[in-house]
Design a protein around this motif. Structure first.
Motif, PDB file in Angstrom:
ATOM      1  N   LEU A   2      23.936   6.742  56.574  1.00  0.00           N
ATOM      2  CA  LEU A   2      23.864   7.412  55.284  1.00  0.00           C
ATOM      3  C   LEU A   2      22.991   8.657  55.394  1.00  0.00           C
ATOM      4  O   LEU A   2      21.996   8.674  56.108  1.00  0.00           O
ATOM      5  CB  LEU A   2      23.275   6.473  54.232  1.00  0.00           C
ATOM      6  CG  LEU A   2      24.010   5.168  53.990  1.00  0.00           C
ATOM      7  CD1 LEU A   2      23.258   4.325  52.964  1.00  0.00           C
ATOM      8  CD2 LEU A   2      25.430   5.421  53.543  1.00  0.00           C
ATOM      9  N   VAL A   4      21.227  11.597  52.723  1.00  0.00           N
ATOM     10  CA  VAL A   4      20.957  11.989  51.345  1.00  0.00           C
ATOM     11  C   VAL A   4      20.928  13.512  51.239  1.00  0.00           C
ATOM     12  O   VAL A   4      20.264  14.183  52.030  1.00  0.00           O
ATOM     13  CB  VAL A   4      19.619  11.396  50.856  1.00  0.00           C
ATOM     14  CG1 VAL A   4      19.310  11.873  49.444  1.00  0.00           C
ATOM     15  CG2 VAL A   4      19.664   9.881  50.909  1.00  0.00           C
ATOM     16  N   ILE A  15      24.744  10.762  48.332  1.00  0.00           N
ATOM     17  CA  ILE A  15      24.613  10.051  49.599  1.00  0.00           C
ATOM     18  C   ILE A  15      25.942  10.178  50.321  1.00  0.00           C
ATOM     19  O   ILE A  15      26.993   9.794  49.788  1.00  0.00           O
ATOM     20  CB  ILE A  15      24.262   8.563  49.379  1.00  0.00           C
ATOM     21  CG1 ILE A  15      22.934   8.446  48.625  1.00  0.00           C
ATOM     22  CG2 ILE A  15      24.200   7.823  50.714  1.00  0.00           C
ATOM     23  CD1 ILE A  15      22.600   7.039  48.195  1.00  0.00           C
ATOM     24  N   THR A  25      31.046  11.398  49.579  1.00  0.00           N
ATOM     25  CA  THR A  25      29.708  11.323  49.003  1.00  0.00           C
ATOM     26  C   THR A  25      29.815  10.614  47.657  1.00  0.00           C
ATOM     27  O   THR A  25      30.851  10.674  46.987  1.00  0.00           O
ATOM     28  CB  THR A  25      29.064  12.712  48.776  1.00  0.00           C
ATOM     29  OG1 THR A  25      29.916  13.506  47.961  1.00  0.00           O
ATOM     30  CG2 THR A  25      28.786  13.417  50.085  1.00  0.00           C
TER      31      THR A  25
END
Length: 93
Positions: A2, A4, A15, A25
């Motif tokens: 992942l 951010v 994310i 995302t």
């Protein structure tokens, strides 16, 4: 893995992840008006809330609610605004 992403002083966060077929995302946009740029074709689906967008070549804002989607071409920009926190899922081609 992942990753951010944060935009507009934290007013939009997402994310990044890999679906079984496409990169994607999932994120939240806080109330305000923004301009986003694309590198690839995007399909954006509103999960909750509502998002008004002014797509390339359009003169009128369109509003999308939960469960509704819109496409944006790659190498383009579009304006988005919302009055409430709005969650979305975006896939990239």
């Amino acid at each position: 893995m992942l990753h951010v992403n944060e935009y507009f002083d934290g007013k939009a966060k997402s994310i990044a992840f890999q679906t079984s077929t496409l990169p994607a995302t999932v994120g939240v946009i806080s109330p305000g008006e923004y301009e986003f740029g694309t590198s690839k074709k995007e399909t954006m689906t509103v999960i909750s809330g509502a998002l008004s967008v002014l797509l390339p070549g359009m003169e009128e804002w369109m509003t999308y609610g939960a469960g509704e989607s819109f496409d944006v071409a790659g190498q383009a920009s579009f304006k988005a605004k919302t009055d409430i926190d709005t969650a979305y899922l975006c896939t990239y081609e």
